[in-house]
Design a protein around this motif. Sequence first.
Motif, PDB file in Angstrom:
ATOM      1  N   ALA A  47       0.912  -1.191   0.023  1.00  0.00           N
ATOM      2  CA  ALA A  47       0.180  -0.004   0.030  1.00  0.00           C
ATOM      3  C   ALA A  47       0.832   1.315   0.012  1.00  0.00           C
ATOM      4  O   ALA A  47       1.525   1.462   0.747  1.00  0.00           O
ATOM      5  CB  ALA A  47      -1.048   0.238   1.202  1.00  0.00           C
ATOM      6  N   ALA A  48       0.554   2.026  -0.965  1.00  0.00           N
ATOM      7  CA  ALA A  48       1.578   3.427  -0.911  1.00  0.00           C
ATOM      8  C   ALA A  48       0.635   4.691  -0.210  1.00  0.00           C
ATOM      9  O   ALA A  48       1.363   5.659  -0.166  1.00  0.00           O
ATOM     10  CB  ALA A  48       1.677   3.646  -2.440  1.00  0.00           C
ATOM     11  N   GLN A  49      -0.360   4.288   0.243  1.00  0.00           N
ATOM     12  CA  GLN A  49      -1.249   5.135   0.929  1.00  0.00           C
ATOM     13  C   GLN A  49      -1.658   4.743   2.196  1.00  0.00           C
ATOM     14  O   GLN A  49      -2.033   3.478   2.345  1.00  0.00           O
ATOM     15  CB  GLN A  49      -2.151   5.736   0.210  1.00  0.00           C
ATOM     16  CG  GLN A  49      -2.180   6.268  -0.997  1.00  0.00           C
ATOM     17  CD  GLN A  49      -3.244   6.298  -2.293  1.00  0.00           C
ATOM     18  OE1 GLN A  49      -4.041   5.322  -2.201  1.00  0.00           O
ATOM     19  NE2 GLN A  49      -3.570   7.481  -2.838  1.00  0.00           N
ATOM     20  N   GLY A  50      -1.935   5.444   3.320  1.00  0.00           N
ATOM     21  CA  GLY A  50      -2.557   5.159   4.384  1.00  0.00           C
ATOM     22  C   GLY A  50      -4.052   5.124   4.397  1.00  0.00           C
ATOM     23  O   GLY A  50      -4.594   5.464   3.079  1.00  0.00           O
ATOM     24  N   PRO A  51      -4.916   4.766   5.595  1.00  0.00           N
ATOM     25  CA  PRO A  51      -6.283   5.090   5.171  1.00  0.00           C
ATOM     26  C   PRO A  51      -6.862   6.284   4.964  1.00  0.00           C
ATOM     27  O   PRO A  51      -7.967   6.392   4.353  1.00  0.00           O
ATOM     28  CB  PRO A  51      -6.742   4.755   6.510  1.00  0.00           C
ATOM     29  CG  PRO A  51      -5.631   3.740   7.248  1.00  0.00           C
ATOM     30  CD  PRO A  51      -4.655   4.360   6.908  1.00  0.00           C
ATOM     31  N   ASP A  52      -5.966   7.341   5.232  1.00  0.00           N
ATOM     32  CA  ASP A  52      -6.335   8.664   4.767  1.00  0.00           C
ATOM     33  C   ASP A  52      -6.093   9.135   3.312  1.00  0.00           C
ATOM     34  O   ASP A  52      -6.310  10.149   3.119  1.00  0.00           O
ATOM     35  CB  ASP A  52      -6.011   9.635   5.834  1.00  0.00           C
ATOM     36  CG  ASP A  52      -4.347   9.720   5.873  1.00  0.00           C
ATOM     37  OD1 ASP A  52      -3.847   8.912   5.110  1.00  0.00           O
ATOM     38  OD2 ASP A  52      -3.895  10.537   6.575  1.00  0.00           O
ATOM     39  N   GLY A  53      -5.552   8.173   2.849  1.00  0.00           N
ATOM     40  CA  GLY A  53      -5.101   8.496   1.337  1.00  0.00           C
ATOM     41  C   GLY A  53      -3.655   9.254   1.229  1.00  0.00           C
ATOM     42  O   GLY A  53      -3.459   9.554   0.045  1.00  0.00           O
ATOM     43  N   ARG A  54      -3.015   9.391   2.226  1.00  0.00           N
ATOM     44  CA  ARG A  54      -1.955  10.037   2.279  1.00  0.00           C
ATOM     45  C   ARG A  54      -0.721   9.180   2.629  1.00  0.00           C
ATOM     46  O   ARG A  54      -0.978   8.332   3.358  1.00  0.00           O
ATOM     47  CB  ARG A  54      -1.704  11.171   3.125  1.00  0.00           C
ATOM     48  CG  ARG A  54      -2.852  12.364   3.111  1.00  0.00           C
ATOM     49  CD  ARG A  54      -2.825  13.289   4.301  1.00  0.00           C
ATOM     50  NE  ARG A  54      -1.473  14.134   4.121  1.00  0.00           N
ATOM     51  CZ  ARG A  54      -1.061  14.709   5.032  1.00  0.00           C
ATOM     52  NH1 ARG A  54      -2.033  14.965   6.165  1.00  0.00           N
ATOM     53  NH2 ARG A  54      -0.040  15.321   4.828  1.00  0.00           N
ATOM     54  N   SER A  55       0.509   9.352   1.840  1.00  0.00           N
ATOM     55  CA  SER A  55       1.657   8.244   2.224  1.00  0.00           C
ATOM     56  C   SER A  55       2.166   9.079   3.686  1.00  0.00           C
ATOM     57  O   SER A  55       2.943   8.094   4.143  1.00  0.00           O
ATOM     58  CB  SER A  55       2.569   8.730   1.132  1.00  0.00           C
ATOM     59  OG  SER A  55       3.159  10.019   1.106  1.00  0.00           O
ATOM     60  N   GLY A  56       1.850   9.921   4.014  1.00  0.00           N
ATOM     61  CA  GLY A  56       2.618  10.401   5.349  1.00  0.00           C
ATOM     62  C   GLY A  56       1.989   9.731   6.496  1.00  0.00           C
ATOM     63  O   GLY A  56       3.096   9.417   7.634  1.00  0.00           O
TER      64      GLY A  56
END
Length: 254
Positions: A47-56
């Motif tokens: 996964a290149a994104q977390g649950p919030d759609g951000r990589s951070g």
Amino acid sequence: MRILTTGPAEPARDTSDVTDAELAEIYRYPADRAWLRVNFVSSVDGAAQGPDGRSGTISGRPDRHVLALLRALCDVILVGAGTARAERYGPATIRPAFTALREKLGLAPTPPIAVVSHSLDLPDGLLADPRTVVITARASSPERRAALEDRVDVAIAGESEVDVTEAVAALTDRGYRRILSEGGPSLFAELLAGSLVDEVCLTQSPELLAGPAMRITHGPLLAEPTRLTLASLLEEDGFVFQRWLTGSHHETPG
């Protein structure tokens, strides 16, 4: 941080913590040619994104440290507008620990951001730096382009859609030879399809997410797989830092 390997010719070895100077040497750009480096973080399950759609949200302290170093080494940061909006980009900053490194390399105190956009819907923060390069297609809104040209540097690359080959050429023509692309996945896929990527830096975050998140590349299947050669492998607190060279690049830059 410890070195696991610096390439296939050198076996894994135990070391003391790698210093920032040693890290800068591992990640140095070549001196004799333009070089496009892509940097991403992903979970162990891709996964290149977390649950919030951000990589951070899948990053961590070691990853942020390496990202700060990569920014300190580059001439320009290349990013897609969608990522710039999602990650709330503003003008780049450099950590005080890396200020002397940029000075030694003869670079400006901070690198500008180059953002690829057809819609020209950009975060206001990016427009605060007149060095920001907005790369768009000729078919984009003339009114929006004109408004942007009063504030930042606008480059035309392509007719109906942005041509990434022309986009990269626009940066090198401006003297930006050490390019760091921070995504997103769609831009990365386009750069790969155009055989424009020299190096892939991938941080593997020590977690599993499942869910619908995109991979680090998102786009049509490549005509041929891009073959990679491992250049270095580092680890800190479970974060694994992979550096891969593409195509005919079988030696580390420098």
